[in-house]
Design a protein around this motif. Sequence first.
Motif, PDB file in Angstrom:
ATOM      1  N   LEU A 148     -44.323  11.004 116.244  1.00 34.21           N
ATOM      2  CA  LEU A 148     -43.391   9.878 116.235  1.00 34.21           C
ATOM      3  C   LEU A 148     -43.949   9.017 116.592  1.00 34.21           C
ATOM      4  O   LEU A 148     -44.406   8.143 117.509  1.00 34.21           O
ATOM      5  N   ASP A 149     -42.703   7.975 115.854  1.00 32.91           N
ATOM      6  CA  ASP A 149     -43.735   6.258 116.335  1.00 32.91           C
ATOM      7  C   ASP A 149     -43.384   5.953 117.889  1.00 32.91           C
ATOM      8  O   ASP A 149     -42.392   6.546 118.851  1.00 32.91           O
ATOM      9  N   VAL A 150     -44.027   5.251 118.708  1.00 33.72           N
ATOM     10  CA  VAL A 150     -43.634   5.009 119.517  1.00 33.72           C
ATOM     11  C   VAL A 150     -42.288   4.226 120.071  1.00 33.72           C
ATOM     12  O   VAL A 150     -41.510   4.224 121.514  1.00 33.72           O
ATOM     13  N   PHE A 151     -41.572   3.849 119.143  1.00 32.23           N
ATOM     14  CA  PHE A 151     -39.969   2.761 118.907  1.00 32.23           C
ATOM     15  C   PHE A 151     -38.564   4.447 119.312  1.00 32.23           C
ATOM     16  O   PHE A 151     -37.711   4.576 120.553  1.00 32.23           O
ATOM     17  N   THR A 152     -38.952   5.198 118.768  1.00 29.43           N
ATOM     18  CA  THR A 152     -38.823   6.325 118.586  1.00 29.43           C
ATOM     19  C   THR A 152     -38.766   6.939 120.009  1.00 29.43           C
ATOM     20  O   THR A 152     -37.889   7.433 120.873  1.00 29.43           O
ATOM     21  N   MET A 153     -39.562   6.489 120.433  1.00 29.80           N
ATOM     22  CA  MET A 153     -40.603   7.921 121.741  1.00 29.80           C
ATOM     23  C   MET A 153     -39.891   7.280 123.130  1.00 29.80           C
ATOM     24  O   MET A 153     -39.667   7.741 123.408  1.00 29.80           O
ATOM     25  N   ASN A 154     -39.627   5.405 122.650  1.00 23.90           N
ATOM     26  CA  ASN A 154     -39.185   5.312 123.834  1.00 23.90           C
ATOM     27  C   ASN A 154     -37.661   5.407 124.307  1.00 23.90           C
ATOM     28  O   ASN A 154     -37.085   5.621 125.593  1.00 23.90           O
ATOM     29  N   VAL A 155     -36.854   5.987 123.289  1.00 23.78           N
ATOM     30  CA  VAL A 155     -34.965   6.171 123.590  1.00 23.78           C
ATOM     31  C   VAL A 155     -35.547   7.443 123.160  1.00 23.78           C
ATOM     32  O   VAL A 155     -34.476   7.949 124.224  1.00 23.78           O
ATOM     33  N   LEU A 156     -36.678   8.236 123.315  1.00 25.57           N
ATOM     34  CA  LEU A 156     -36.014  10.072 123.449  1.00 25.57           C
ATOM     35  C   LEU A 156     -36.800  10.194 124.866  1.00 25.57           C
ATOM     36  O   LEU A 156     -35.887  10.732 125.634  1.00 25.57           O
ATOM     37  N   GLU A 157     -37.152   9.247 125.405  1.00 24.76           N
ATOM     38  CA  GLU A 157     -37.815   9.119 126.989  1.00 24.76           C
ATOM     39  C   GLU A 157     -36.245   8.774 127.584  1.00 24.76           C
ATOM     40  O   GLU A 157     -36.149   9.481 128.387  1.00 24.76           O
ATOM     41  N   GLU A 158     -35.471   7.998 127.304  1.00 23.24           N
ATOM     42  CA  GLU A 158     -34.117   7.185 127.656  1.00 23.24           C
ATOM     43  C   GLU A 158     -33.697   8.460 127.647  1.00 23.24           C
ATOM     44  O   GLU A 158     -32.342   8.914 128.832  1.00 23.24           O
ATOM     45  N   TYR A 159     -33.235   8.774 127.009  1.00 21.74           N
ATOM     46  CA  TYR A 159     -32.407  10.528 126.409  1.00 21.74           C
ATOM     47  C   TYR A 159     -33.225  11.226 127.500  1.00 21.74           C
ATOM     48  O   TYR A 159     -31.323  12.273 128.265  1.00 21.74           O
ATOM     49  N   LEU A 160     -34.246  12.105 127.954  1.00 23.19           N
ATOM     50  CA  LEU A 160     -34.354  13.295 128.433  1.00 23.19           C
ATOM     51  C   LEU A 160     -34.282  12.966 130.180  1.00 23.19           C
ATOM     52  O   LEU A 160     -34.178  13.447 130.566  1.00 23.19           O
ATOM     53  N   GLN A 161     -34.293  11.552 130.628  1.00 19.80           N
ATOM     54  CA  GLN A 161     -34.113  11.194 131.737  1.00 19.80           C
ATOM     55  C   GLN A 161     -32.638  10.874 131.924  1.00 19.80           C
ATOM     56  O   GLN A 161     -32.721  11.410 133.109  1.00 19.80           O
ATOM     57  N   ASN A 162     -32.042  11.216 131.219  1.00 18.28           N
ATOM     58  CA  ASN A 162     -30.306  11.152 131.544  1.00 18.28           C
ATOM     59  C   ASN A 162     -29.827  12.420 130.857  1.00 18.28           C
ATOM     60  O   ASN A 162     -28.749  12.210 130.977  1.00 18.28           O
TER      61      ASN A 162
END
Length: 618
Positions: free
Chosen positions: A463-477
């Motif tokens: 996964l690219d770092v941009f997708t991972m940044n958004v995935l991280e935000e989703y998982l945090q919430n």
Amino acid sequence: MNYLSVEDISKSFGIKELFNNISLGLNKGEKVGLIAKNGAGKSTLLRILAGDETPDSGRVVFRNDIKVGYLAQKHSFDENKSIKEIIYESDNPSLKTVVNYEKCIQEGGDNLDELIEQMNVLNAWDFEAFIAKIVDNLKISDTSQLIGSLSGGQEKRVALAKLLIDSPDFLLLDEPTNHLDLEIIEWLEDYFQKVNSTILMVTHDRYFLENVCDVIFELDQKQLFRYEGNYSYFVDKKSQREEEDLSTIHKAKNLMRKELEWMRRMPKARGTKSKARIDSFYDLKSVATKKIKKDNLNLDLQMTRLGTKIVELHKVSKSFNEKHILSNFSYNFQRQEKLGIVGKNGTGKSTFLNIITDQLSPDSGKVVVGETIKFGYYKQEGIKLKDDKRVIDVVKDIAEHIPLENGKTLPASQFLERFNFPSELHYQFVSKLSGGEKRRLFLLTVLIENPNFLILDEPTNDLDVFTMNVLEEYLQNFKGCLIVVSHDRYFMDKIVDHLFVFEGNAQINDINGNYSTWYLANKNKTELPKKAKAASTEVVKDVEEKDKKKLSFNENREYGQLDAEIPRLEKKKVDLEKKLSTENLSVEDLTSISIQLEALITEIDTKTDRWLYLSEFV
């Protein structure tokens, strides 16, 4: 000294243009990370540089007297050859001499004296020790194994060993940390920091980019941008660049309104109209109409209701022959728990997940799953689809309309667009997608089922770092339960609140804190606050803790020291943050202060946890 010059190269596949007239230059000793969204052409660019792919136009020139080594994502080794045969296949004179010397020793020969002389001349004795060190650090224990018997992770380590032993001057690396365990990733990071080779790497590992790279290239909208710094520097400067682009476009639009009035006002037949001004208008128009494309992955999916009973493991045991994975392991998952799992390859992490999801039966004990639990299981091996399946059909096979968090629904086509699959990709065959796009599609199929217990086994590979940044935000919430198995240290630090550390031989430690807390404590050999005893017994509070009424003499002294030390550390943190906000800091100073601050925050968190525990008995 220039090692690589790339001049005006372009590449398209059918109607899809990856990049257009991009140029770059790399000097000796530079360590460069290449970042781009999935499908933008990162791996294609590396294959062009390695000579495995031809650009549509432009040229690639390496310095004549340097050796270039390439680590691809997929390897094409002869399955009938042994690890040793693969590793020792090389034109390196020192390596050839070592091979011939070892063969002469094992099989006998009359040219031993000659080979010893060659070993002396080439200083190959040191090279032999170097080979042994590389093989040992990459945890390759049996070099007589055939390639065909290896797992994907083992094959990756063989490819790395072959590359590093060959000692190229210029390294091209495509996702070098994929399928490696944390211990090897940390060793590799340290190795690349110290090695003198020039490096150009594609990686999603942001700690790798942070700690190894001194230059970042970003491939964005078919163009290449260069940032003179590590990952933190890139994030900051990319944001500034986008703001400047928006400001430039805004100014161009304002000016264009005036120029447009002038263009309309002037008679078409009038010959005195300024040609330069007309040309300038069209240049201005191209700037004013430029679109800043921001792919914001939208994950506002509905979650199935979560009841009070989650998942309970009661005295679960599992072994494979003499290999023990779990022994009388008991644990109750809580609502909104975010668990990270780390450990060496082969210690049973995936086995544990398969037992929880009833894909593998325990030898003894039982797993009780709450009635409302709906698992979403993202497996390490990835998506299994026919190559001739179209992207839109992958989604429609699950649901024509996808329920969202706000109660509305989206048709499959619109949902794909929100997941960064533009309309031109909807009827693309899965076989035509990049590795990262396939991973993102698989993630979509997991989340679209609206799970309330997510299990992600190595979700960040490809996964690219941009997708991972958004995935991280989703998982945090995420309001459900979450288990993450990952070797991505940055990802783990942001997501999980405690860890299961698989030590092997059915030993599992439950540690309070994230990856950095655990790693720094291991590095400094300090005691970590544990949530549980080793997994060979039930995960319950120790009897001594349960009956504890007051602190011992040593604990009282420790409490007093922490009480005085934590404020001092907090003050030091404030001082470092002030330094970080100082203008005109060099890249080296910025990097050094950032690393110090990160370590300090982790130390404060660890000591605060210990202080809170001791304070209960004061």
